[in-house]
Design an enzyme around this catalytic site. Structure first.
Site, PDB file in Angstrom:
ATOM      1  N   SER A 100       0.814  -1.225   0.000  1.00 33.89           N
ATOM      2  CA  SER A 100       0.000   0.000   0.000  1.00 33.89           C
ATOM      3  C   SER A 100       0.844   1.271   0.000  1.00 33.89           C
ATOM      4  O   SER A 100       0.322   2.372  -0.150  1.00 33.89           O
ATOM      5  CB  SER A 100      -0.995  -0.005   1.152  1.00 33.89           C
ATOM      6  OG  SER A 100      -0.350   0.202   2.374  1.00 33.89           O
ATOM      7  N   GLN A 101       2.178   1.130   0.126  1.00 31.25           N
ATOM      8  CA  GLN A 101       3.042   2.305  -0.084  1.00 31.25           C
ATOM      9  C   GLN A 101       2.953   2.779  -1.533  1.00 31.25           C
ATOM     10  O   GLN A 101       3.302   3.910  -1.838  1.00 31.25           O
ATOM     11  CB  GLN A 101       4.509   2.013   0.304  1.00 31.25           C
ATOM     12  CG  GLN A 101       5.176   0.879  -0.448  1.00 31.25           C
ATOM     13  CD  GLN A 101       4.988  -0.463   0.228  1.00 31.25           C
ATOM     14  OE1 GLN A 101       3.917  -0.770   0.724  1.00 31.25           O
ATOM     15  NE2 GLN A 101       6.039  -1.282   0.263  1.00 31.25           N
TER      16      GLN A 101
ATOM     17  N   THR B  34      -1.374  -2.130   5.320  1.00 37.88           N
ATOM     18  CA  THR B  34      -1.698  -1.281   6.468  1.00 37.88           C
ATOM     19  C   THR B  34      -1.048   0.108   6.404  1.00 37.88           C
ATOM     20  O   THR B  34      -1.494   1.028   7.074  1.00 37.88           O
ATOM     21  CB  THR B  34      -1.274  -1.967   7.781  1.00 37.88           C
ATOM     22  OG1 THR B  34       0.126  -2.255   7.704  1.00 37.88           O
ATOM     23  CG2 THR B  34      -2.063  -3.228   8.019  1.00 37.88           C
TER      24      THR B  34
ATOM     25  N   GLU C 119      -1.777  30.770  16.552  1.00 36.02           N
ATOM     26  CA  GLU C 119      -0.558  31.590  16.428  1.00 36.02           C
ATOM     27  C   GLU C 119      -0.417  32.177  15.033  1.00 36.02           C
ATOM     28  O   GLU C 119       0.341  33.108  14.820  1.00 36.02           O
ATOM     29  CB  GLU C 119       0.673  30.739  16.769  1.00 36.02           C
ATOM     30  CG  GLU C 119       0.977  30.682  18.244  1.00 36.02           C
ATOM     31  CD  GLU C 119       2.301  29.980  18.485  1.00 36.02           C
ATOM     32  OE1 GLU C 119       3.363  30.607  18.332  1.00 36.02           O
ATOM     33  OE2 GLU C 119       2.265  28.785  18.837  1.00 36.02           O
TER      34      GLU C 119
HETATM   35  N1  GLU Z   1       4.137  -1.923   3.180  1.00 33.47           N
HETATM   36  C1  GLU Z   1       3.149  -2.955   3.181  1.00 33.47           C
HETATM   37  C2  GLU Z   1       1.772  -2.421   2.821  1.00 33.47           C
HETATM   38  O1  GLU Z   1       1.318  -1.434   3.322  1.00 33.47           O
HETATM   39  C3  GLU Z   1       3.202  -3.631   4.459  1.00 33.47           C
HETATM   40  C4  GLU Z   1       2.336  -3.133   5.529  1.00 33.47           C
HETATM   41  C5  GLU Z   1       1.178  -4.052   5.750  1.00 33.47           C
HETATM   42  O2  GLU Z   1       0.415  -4.392   4.856  1.00 33.47           O
HETATM   43  O3  GLU Z   1       1.030  -4.399   6.894  1.00 33.47           O
HETATM   44  O4  GLU Z   1       1.121  -3.018   1.988  1.00 33.47           O
END
Ligand code: GLU
Length: 350
Positions: A80-81, A113, A307
């Site tokens: 998901s990156q 995630t 501020e």
């Molecule tokens: N970087 C991966 C993603 O986000 C690993 C993180 C995960 O899925 O837990 O797909």
């Protein structure tokens, strides 16, 4: 005698029909992530996300078929990156189609995630249905010792079939908990217990195949959202600039030079700028690039006219949106208006 036989047949047919009472129809859309990841060793720290397909995920949890009539489709298979606008648009349009045209009662999306909270919030603003939409992922790859994916997927389907989850907006289901799209945030890089629901906490939990709701999200979402992606093919460009002591103005200037439409500041404290960055932000706002002030602090709001004199500079304060959620709301807001006060109003409502 014939009449008795006929009644007996009818009674039997009725009994069979009742026992086969239609289960809710749930579509699982797989997008990849660690839940579909494979580790080359028995230790789960080294692995590649997005390796196994939807059928392998379903085969790992046959109990799901007791909850719903489930089928699946693979939208993409990525970590998901690598999530992006193009996939988000496809996903939102597909979810709307499944729920509004193809008769599905709910959708579960498997997702990495890392950016799950962003996809959840994007869908929260663009799905046009009050039926449950639940994202699930895992922190351990599919073949790790004590993989958490199967339980998370099972719980997500349990939430998707639950009438209690209707009208709650898009939810994330991880580690037995239900979290709402607006407040959910990944807080730990490697632990299974990584997602938190912000100051108001989790929305509910799933236990023994049953979803329990503790509170209702109080922001506008899904059917009450003004944002509509049905005719959108491209989004305004919005970037995030991180704040820190002695910050360089170069990242903000780079976004300006690249003709971005909006910039979110992940500022220090209550959304404050380093002075050199502030100068670029004022110029950017004056040339029509909307600046939204948010904060790198994990908790607390970024308040209007604290501020920084937002009224004077026409900056928007992100209020309870963290930088990554503010970026999504600004991107969608800019499809509707360039008036900073109207955009500020969106930040109050969504
Ligand atoms: N970087 C991966 C993603 O986000 C690993 C993180 C995960 O899925 O837990 O797909």
């Amino acid at each position: 005698m014939k009449l008795i036989k006929l009644f007996a047949t009818l009674a039997l047919t009725l009994a069979v029909c009742l026992s086969l009472e239609a289960k809710p129809k749930i579509r699982i859309i797989a997008t990849g992530g660690t839940i579909a990841g494979v580790s080359s060793t028995s230790a789960s720290s080294a692995y590649t996300a997005g390796q196994v397909g939807i059928q392998t995920l379903l085969d790992a949890v046959p109990q799901i078929l007791n909850l719903a009539e489930v089928d699946g489709e693979q939208l993409v298979n990525i970590g998901s990156q690598d999530m992006n606008d193009e996939v988000w648009l496809k996903l939102a349009k597909r979810v709307n189609q499944l729920l509004n045209e193809e008769g599905y009662d709910g959708v579960v999306i498997t997702h990495g995630t890392d950016t799950m909270e962003e996809t959840a919030y994007f869908l929260n603003l663009t799905v046009k249905s009050d039926k449950p939409v639940v994202l699930a992922g895992s922190m351990r790859p599919s073949n790790a010792i004590s993989a958490d994916g199967p339980a998370n997927l099972y719980n997500a389907v349990a939430a998707a079939v639950s009438p209690a989850c209707k009208g709650m907006g898009v939810l994330c289901c991880m580690n037995n908990q239900l979290l709402d799209a607006k407040t959910v945030i990944k807080t730990h890089t490697i632990d299974c217990d990584t997602f938190e629901g912000g100051p108001s906490g989790i929305i509910g939990y799933v236990y023994n195949g049953e979803a329990y709701i503790l509170q209702t999200p109080n922001n506008k979402h899904t059917v009450n959202s003004i944002f509509d992606v049905s005719k959108i093919t491209k989004f305004p460009k919005v970037g995030i600039v991180y704040g820190y002591a002695n910050a360089s103005p170069l990242p903000m200037q780079a976004f300006v030079d690249a003709n971005f439409d909006g910039i979110v500041l992940a500022g220090v404290g209550d959304g404050n700028f380093y002075k050199d960055v502030f100068e670029v932000a004022v110029k950017a706002q004056n040339q029509g690039i909307q600046i939204v002030r948010s904060s790198r602090c994990p908790t607390g709001p970024t308040c209007l006219n604290s501020e920084v004199d937002d009224e004077k500079y026409h900056f928007v304060a992100s209020l309870s949106h963290n930088p990554q959620k503010a970026r999504i709301l600004l991107m969608l807001a800019l499809t509707k208006t360039h008036d900073w006060q109207e955009i500020q109003q969106f930040f109050k409502e969504y």
